[in-house]
Design an enzyme around this catalytic site. Structure first.
Site, short mmCIF file in Angstrom:
data_model
loop_
_atom_site.label_atom_id
_atom_site.label_comp_id
_atom_site.label_asym_id
_atom_site.label_seq_id
_atom_site.Cartn_x
_atom_site.Cartn_y
_atom_site.Cartn_z
N GLY A 252 49.12 76.63 3.18
CA GLY A 252 47.82 77.21 2.82
C GLY A 252 47.33 76.44 1.71
CB CYS A 253 45.11 73.93 0.72
SG CYS A 253 43.97 73.84 2.06
CB ALA A 254 42.05 75.73 -2.89
N GLY B 287 41.56 75.68 2.69
CA GLY B 287 41.84 76.19 4.06
C GLY B 287 41.34 75.34 4.89
CB THR C 280 45.93 74.53 5.70
OG1 THR C 280 45.49 75.11 4.29
CG2 THR C 280 46.71 75.72 6.39
#
Length: 650
Positions: free
Chosen positions: A11-13, A15, A19
Site C-alpha cells: 500500500g502507498c499514500a 494507492g 502499491t
C-alpha cells in the site's frame, strides 16, 4: 483452497502506482525463486486480493510493504517483515529471503483484546517513532487524496461557464455550474477532517478515527487548514492512547463496550477538542502566514519558488517530500490559488516523461526492460503518475535524482513565470481543457523533461562505458594470468590450445535441466553433485568456497554463462563440472542478464596454479560468439562434451 509460501500486503499514500509496482516486484521475485505468493493490495479502489485466515495460517512468512496502516494483528505468530513500499520495489529478492530466514521476527499481537487499541510496542519488529509518524501521515493523505481530486476537478469544470458562474449575483451565473461548484467545494472541504481522522485511525484505530474527525472539523472551522488537521490527527491519537492507559484498570470483559462506544469517543472528543481549540488560533496564524509567503513568492521570486518545488517533487517520487509540495498545492487550491498547483503538477509530470526521452536518446545504454518501462512512462507521466520514474532513479540515485530535479525545476520555473493556472489537483494532460495556457504548459513540461532526459542518457552512457571497460579489463586479466600466452584469434575454429579445459572434463560430469531456485541454490547443487560423483569429499566446504569466491567478485560472464570455481583440500583432482539449468537464475553478470549455463572448476588445494590456465582458456573461449552459440545449441551432455573435445584437438 490454495496454500502460499508467502503472503504479503502492499500500500502507498496515493494507492495508485507504488502499491501495484510493489505487488508486481514481489510476485516476480517469488516466481524466480519458485515460491508461491499472494499479495493483498491496498489501493484507491479498496483492498483487493484479501488474505483469508487460512491463507495466512498456512503461509511460511508474511511481508508488509506499505506506507499506510495495514492491520497486522491477523499475522500474529507468523514470521513478518514490515518495510516501506519502496523497499519492495527496489529489493524484493532480499525481502523474500529475509522473510523466510531464521532472522525474521515473529509478530506478536496486541496486549489487549480490544480492537481499538494500538499494537503493542513490544512486537519484535516494533516501529520507530519516525516510522509511526510517517505511516500515519501517509494513511491520512491516502484517504484524503480522492476527495481532493474529485472535488478539485468538479470545481474546475464549473469554471467552463465563467469564473463567476457559481455566483448568483453575477451575469455569468449558471445553475448547473453552481451545482458543480457546490458539490466540488463541499467535497474539497472534507479534506481537512478526513486527513485528521485517518492520521488518528492509523495510530489509535477506530476511536482515533472518531476523535480525528471531530478535531479535523474544529481545525477546518477555525481556519487552521491542513496544518491544523495534521496536528489535530496526532492530538486525537495521543488522547486516545492516554485514555486507554488510564482506563486500563477497568475489566475489559465487562467494560469493553462501554469504553469503545461511550468513554473513548466522549472523553476523547472533549479533551482533544479543547486542545484543538486552544491551538487553533496560533495554527491558523501559522497556516495563513505560510500561505501568504508562498503566494508572495509566486510574484516576487518565482525562480526560487520553482527550484524549491521542482526539487521537492522530484526528490522521492510520491514520498514525503513530494507529498509536502502536493499537499501545499491542494491547500492553496482550496483557497482559490491555481498558480501554485500548476508548478507542482509540472514538476510531477516531468520525471516519468524524462525516462521515456532518455531511452529514446540512448537506446543501447538501457536494457530491453528499461526501454519498455521508459515508453510506458510517457503514458504514466501524462496522467500525473510520477512513480514510474522510481526504477530509473534507483539504478543510480546519486546522479539520476539530481538529473530529475533539474528538469522538474525548469518546468516549474517556466510555469510560474508565465502565470499558468491549473485548477485541478490531478489528472495531468487529461485536465488540459481547464488550464489557462494549455499548449504553453505542455511545452514547458516537455522542455524540462527533455533536459532531464538528456542528462539521464549521458549518465547511462557513462555507466554503460564503465561496464564495458570493466568487462574488457576482466577479460584482459584472465588472459594475463598465464605467462607468455599468445593472444587468441577471432574464431573458435582457429582458437589455439593451451592447458585445455577439456582435459579435465568427463561426460558424466555434465548435467541438464537442473532445477535451481537462485544462484546459491545452484552452487549448493554443484557441490552436492560433485560429492555424489566422488569428485570431492566435503560438499559443504566446497559450497562455502563457492560463496567466498562470489563475494570476492562475481563469476558471472555474459549471455547466460557463469564460471564459478572452488579450491579446497577436499577436492581430489582438477575437474570441470557443467550444469544447464532448467530455469534462468539471477547472477551478477557483465550484461546484467540471468544465467542458465554454469561451467564450474574444482581445484585441489595444491595445484601449482594450473587452474588459472583452465580458467583463462575458458574465459577466452567465451569471447568467441561461434563457440557460445554452439554451447547454447547443445541439447545434451554428449554434445557439450564433444564441443570441448573438438577444442582439445585444435
Amino acid at each position: 483452497m490454495a496454500n502460499y509460501d508467502i503472503v504479503a500486503a502492499t500500500g502507498c499514500a496515493t494507492g495508485i502506482a507504488h502499491t501495484f509496482m510493489a505487488e508486481e516486484a514481489l510476485e516476480q521475485a517469488a516466481k524466480n525463486k519458485h515460491l508461491s505468493i499472494k499479495v493483498e493490495t491496498h489501493g484507491q479502489t479498496g483492498i483487493e486480493h484479501s488474505l483469508t485466515s487460512n491463507e495466512i495460517k498456512n503461509a511460511k512468512a508474511v511481508i508488509i510493504a506499505s506506507d499506510i496502516d495495514v492491520d497486522t494483528d491477523r499475522f500474529a505468530g507468523k514470521k513478518l517483515v514490515n518495510v516501506k513500499v519502496a523497499k519492495a520495489i527496489s529489493d524484493s529478492d532480499k525481502l523474500i529471503e529475509l522473510a523466510l530466514s531464521d532472522n525474521a521476527p515473529i509478530h506478536k499481537p496486541s496486549n489487549t483484546s480490544n480492537n481499538d487499541e494500538i499494537q503493542s510496542s513490544n512486537t519484535e519488529e516494533k516501529k520507530s517513532i519516525g516510522n509511526i509518524i510517517y505511516t500515519s501521515l501517509m494513511n491520512g493523505v491516502s484517504h484524503m487524496l480522492p476527495l481532493v481530486v474529485a472535488g478539485g476537478v468538479l470545481t474546475a469544470i464549473s469554471f467552463f461557464w465563467g469564473i463567476y458562474s457559481a455566483d448568483p449575483k453575477s451575469d455569468q451565473f449558471n445553475q448547473f455550474a453552481y451545482m458543480l461548484n457546490t458539490i466540488g467545494g463541499t467535497t474539497m472541504d472534507l479534506m481537512v477532517p478526513v486527513l485528521a481522522a485517518y492520521i488518528g485511525e492509523a495510530i489509535a484505530k477506530r476511536s482515533g478515527l472518531v476523535v480525528g474527525f471531530a478535531v479535523g472539523m474544529i481545525a477546518f472551522n477555525g481556519g487552521s487548514g491542513f496544518l491544523g488537521a495534521i496536528v489535530g490527527g496526532y492530538i486525537a491519537a495521543l488522547v486516545i492512547l492516554g485514555l486507554q492507559k488510564v482506563l486500563k484498570p477497568l475489566p475489559d470483559k465487562q467494560f469493553r463496550g462501554l469504553k469503545s462506544i461511550f468513554l473513548y469517543p466522549v472523553l476523547g472528543v472533549f479533551i482533544a477538542g479543547i486542545l484543538m481549540m486552544l491551538i487553533n488560533v496560533p495554527m491558523k496564524a501559522l497556516n495563513t502566514g505560510m500561505m501568504d509567503v508562498l503566494k508572495g513568492m509566486e510574484n516576487t521570486t518565482p525562480l526560487l519558488l520553482g527550484i524549491i518545488i521542482g526539487c521537492l517533487s522530484a526528490a522521492d517520487f510520491g514520498g514525503p517530500l513530494n507529498k509536502a509540495a502536493y499537499l501545499t498545492g491542494t491547500a492553496l487550491l482550496a483557497q482559490g490559488n491555481y498558480f501554485f498547483m500548476a508548478g507542482v503538477s509540472a514538476a510531477c509530470i516531468a520525471p516519468p516523461l524524462a525516462t521515456g526521452f532518455a531511452v529514446l536518446f540512448n537506446k543501447k545504454a538501457y536494457s530491453k526492460e528499461e526501454r519498455s518501462a521508459g515508453y510506458v512512462n510517457f503514458l504514466l507521466g501524462s496522467t500525473h503518475i510520477t512513480e514510474g520514474a522510481i526504477p530509473f532513479a534507483a539504478t543510480n540515485p546519486l546522479f539520476n535524482i539530481p538529473a530529475f530535479m533539474v528538469g522538474s525545476s525548469i518546468a516549474t520555473v517556466l510555469t510560474y513565470f508565465s502565470k499558468i493556472q491549473v485548477p485541478a489537483p490531478h489528472g495531468g494532460f487529461i485536465v488540459l481543457p481547464l488550464v489557462n495556457h494549455p499548449i504553453l504548459w505542455v511545452v514547458y513540461i516537455l522542455i524540462g523533461s527533455i533536459v532531464s532526459g538528456i542528462l539521464l542518457a549521458i549518465i547511462a552512457e557513462r555507466s554503460y562505458r564503465k561496464k564495458n571497460q570493466q568487462q574488457s579489463e576482466t577479460a584482459e586479466a584472465n588472459n594475463n594470468n598465464v605467462e607468455n600466452k599468445e593472444s587468441s584469434v577471432q574464431t573458435f575454429d582457429t582458437f589455439e590450445k593451451k592447458n585445455s579445459p577439456a582435459s579435465i572434463l568427463n561426460v558424466n560430469n555434465i548435467a541438464f535441466d537442473v532445477n535451481a531456485t537462485d544462484r546459491n541454490d545452484a552452487l549448493h547443487q554443484l557441490s552436492k553433485f560433485a560429492e555424489d560423483k566422488g569428485l570431492i569429499t566435503n560438499s559443504q566446504a566446497v559450497y562455502q568456497k563457492y560463496l567466498q569466491r562470489e563475494q570476492e567478485g562475481s563469476t558471472g560472464m555474459e549471455q547466460g554463462i557463469a564460471i564459478p570455481h572452488a579450491q579446497d583440500s577436499s577436492i581430489k583432482s582438477s575437474t570441470m563440472v557443467i550444469f544447464r539449468l532448467k530455469n534462468e537464475v539471477k547472477w551478477k553478470t557483465f550484461d546484467e542478464k540471468p544465467v542458465n549455463t554454469i561451467i564450474s572448476f574444482l581445484i585441489p588445494e595444491k595445484d601449482n596454479g594450473t587452474h588459472l590456465n583452465y580458467l583463462s582458456d575458458t574465459a577466452k573461449l567465451l569471447t568467441h560468439q561461434d563457440f557460445i552459440q554452439k554451447l547454447k545449441d547443445a541439447n545434451n551432455a554428449d554434445e557439450i562434451y564433444d564441443l570441448f573435445e573438438r577444442y582439445n584437438e585444435k
